[in-house]
Design a protein around this motif. Structure first.
Motif, mmCIF file in Angstrom:
data_model
loop_
_atom_site.group_PDB
_atom_site.id
_atom_site.type_symbol
_atom_site.label_atom_id
_atom_site.label_comp_id
_atom_site.label_asym_id
_atom_site.label_seq_id
_atom_site.Cartn_x
_atom_site.Cartn_y
_atom_site.Cartn_z
ATOM 1 N N VAL A 6 0.802 -1.250 0.133
ATOM 2 C CA VAL A 6 -0.276 -0.020 -0.087
ATOM 3 C C VAL A 6 1.170 1.518 -0.261
ATOM 4 N N ARG A 7 2.163 1.300 0.602
ATOM 5 C CA ARG A 7 3.039 2.475 0.840
ATOM 6 C C ARG A 7 3.421 3.018 -0.587
ATOM 7 N N GLU A 8 3.983 1.121 -0.864
ATOM 8 C CA GLU A 8 4.308 1.918 -2.431
ATOM 9 C C GLU A 8 3.518 2.669 -3.296
ATOM 10 N N ILE A 9 2.538 2.093 -3.559
ATOM 11 C CA ILE A 9 1.040 2.608 -4.706
ATOM 12 C C ILE A 9 1.162 4.263 -3.949
ATOM 13 N N THR A 10 0.826 4.577 -2.610
ATOM 14 C CA THR A 10 0.958 5.414 -2.183
ATOM 15 C C THR A 10 1.801 6.407 -2.667
ATOM 16 N N LEU A 11 3.138 6.002 -2.648
ATOM 17 C CA LEU A 11 4.442 6.835 -2.726
ATOM 18 C C LEU A 11 4.167 6.808 -4.548
ATOM 19 N N LYS A 12 3.548 6.283 -5.234
ATOM 20 C CA LYS A 12 4.077 6.230 -6.965
ATOM 21 C C LYS A 12 2.878 7.101 -7.361
ATOM 22 N N ASN A 100 11.419 1.414 9.609
ATOM 23 C CA ASN A 100 11.792 0.245 8.346
ATOM 24 C C ASN A 100 10.762 -0.075 6.924
ATOM 25 N N GLU A 101 9.294 -0.217 6.902
ATOM 26 C CA GLU A 101 9.227 -0.099 5.736
ATOM 27 C C GLU A 101 9.810 1.380 4.596
ATOM 28 N N ALA A 102 9.716 1.901 5.155
ATOM 29 C CA ALA A 102 10.671 3.568 4.422
ATOM 30 C C ALA A 102 11.848 2.897 3.968
ATOM 31 N N VAL A 103 12.004 2.621 4.394
ATOM 32 C CA VAL A 103 14.224 1.914 4.610
ATOM 33 C C VAL A 103 13.998 0.758 3.468
ATOM 34 N N THR A 104 12.770 -0.663 3.627
ATOM 35 C CA THR A 104 12.517 -0.766 1.657
ATOM 36 C C THR A 104 12.772 -0.783 0.721
#
Length: 446
Positions: A6-12, A100-104
């Motif tokens: 979800v956070r990768e989709i958010t970033l995009k 941790n999620e941001a670093v990943t």
């Protein structure tokens, strides 16, 4: 390739909206469909996208001491903003999980140096805390950063409406607003619709601005089996526009800037799908939305086609219409809660150009009004230049006046609002936790 989180989709989405000029609500909806997200994930995605956009200036203020003017890739800055938003505004996810999620994500998208930088910034912020807004002396600058509104906009509103009202409006714009629906009364009464929705676990209360309106207090109406045929999703203040048209079933009506069709179909419902409604917009693609919405609601009285409202005199004779709606193109400064990207993409010069277009449109539709007809002029913005000043100029130059009965017919909850003037009513976002709107009704001078 593993499925995006979800956070990768958010970033995009944030990069698309923030750097490429996309519309947040459109891109968000596309992402939900494309990624086939579960309900909980849809909620988190919406929260992260709108929350990060809504608080962008505040997040940058918090980040500045920790990045020391370092030149960052744009996606890295958005990743940091999104992460800080979660750390400062959300309680559900612990800081260490956010970091941790941001670093990943930064490892996947960049290199080891970037992931180390992201980790260092966020852990340093976690340890030291964010800088205080109290250190900003200028009250306009402080309000601009605290509520993430451009300084020029805060200054303009303060000059037009005073600092206290501006402060209240800016804080209102970063809060969640009510979701409201307009019941298709040709299919169900408002009371029956409430009961049917309640059976689906959706709780509502009745609107004071429209006798077709319901405010959703619990549940998500998008997933109701009655949507979109039995009701439309529409803001309360947007419904009030049509309510103030004083419609009769036999009227011939012009909706000169009708897309995407919310007010057009409301007009048809108010007239019991009788009379004739001519709906126009500049682009054929947008007019298609009006026709599709009419079909969904089972309405047949709407005749929709693509026409430039400034050239309607080439199609219609003078004094053709009993009622005319000019829901004019505007800066959209009343809908910043649902479309936060607007405030970052607008500039003061844009408002000057819009004011010229609005005046041209008013001049174009005036001759089409019958002798005893009415014109409703509305915008979804908060800006005197596009609203009161437009009407002041018009009544000074043309043989028209603001209809005195307009003020008498306003719902009782509107009659004591601070935004009432001799030129109409300016509804501020904080008035009803809804969109900001300007509405007035014109007639030929008696």
């Amino acid at each position: 390739m593993s499925q995006a989180t979800v956070r990768e989709i958010t970033l995009k989405i944030l990069v698309q909206v923030g750097e490429q000029g996309g519309f947040s609500h459109i891109i968000l909806n596309q992402a939900v469909i494309k990624n086939d997200l579960k309900q909980n994930d849809k909620g988190l995605l919406t929260e992260l996208v709108y929350g990060t956009l809504q608080h962008q200036y505040t997040l940058d203020f918090y980040l500045e001491p920790f990045i020391t003017n370092k030149k960052l890739d744009r996606w890295v800055r958005w990743l940091l903003r999104m992460s800080v938003y979660q750390m400062e505004y959300l309680d559900r996810v612990p800081d260490h999980a956010v970091i941790n999620e941001a670093v990943t994500i930064s490892k996947r998208k960049g290199h080891k140096g970037i992931s180390g930088f992201v980790n260092g910034v966020l852990r340093s912020m976690q340890r030291k805390g964010v800088p205080s807004l109290d250190n900003i002396d200028n009250q306009l600058e402080k309000l601009s950063i605290a509520t993430s509104h451009p300084f020029w906009l805060v200054r303009m509103w303060s000059e037009q409406y005073g600092f206290d009202l501006t402060e209240e409006m800016c804080h209102s714009n970063i809060r969640h607003k009510n979701v409201s629906i307009r019941v298709n009364i040709l299919k169900q009464s408002r009371e029956t619709m409430q009961e049917l929705l309640l059976e689906e676990g959706i709780e509502t209360k009745q609107s004071n601005l429209s006798d077709q309106g319901l405010i959703v207090t619990k549940g998500n109406v998008i997933y109701s089996s009655y949507f979109p045929n039995h009701f439309s999703i529409q803001d309360e203040t947007s419904m009030l526009v049509t309510e103030m048209m004083g419609l009769e079933e036999t009227d011939t009506v012009l909706d000169s800037c009708s897309a995407p069709g919310g007010k057009t179909t409301h007009i048809a419902e108010k007239m019991n799908d009788k009379g004739t409604i001519h709906a126009h917009d500049l682009h054929a693609k947008k007019i298609k939305l009006v026709s599709e919405k009419a079909d969904e609601l089972g309405l047949s009285s709407i005749q929709a086609s693509a026409l430039d409202a400034r050239k309607l005199h080439e199609t219609y004779d003078k004094e053709t219409f009993d009622r005319i709606l000019l829901d004019a193109p505007c800066s959209g400064l009343g809908v910043l809660r649902s479309k936060p990207d607007i405030k970052y993409n607008k500039h003061k010069s844009d408002l000057d150009g819009l004011a010229i277009v609005q005046q041209d449109l008013l001049q174009a539709v005036l001759p089409l009004m019958k002798q005893h007809g009415k014109i409703v002029y509305s915008t979804c913005t908060v800006n005197k230049q596009e609203n009161e000043e437009q009407i002041k100029q018009l009544v000074n130059e043309e043989q028209v006046e603001v209809d005195p009965s307009f003020f008498e017919e306003l719902p009782s909850v509107c009659k004591e609002l601070i935004g009432i003037s001799e030129y109409g009513i300016q509804i501020f976002p904080q008035d009803f936790d809804a969109d900001g709107f300007f509405i007035t009704r014109l007639q030929k001078k008696k």
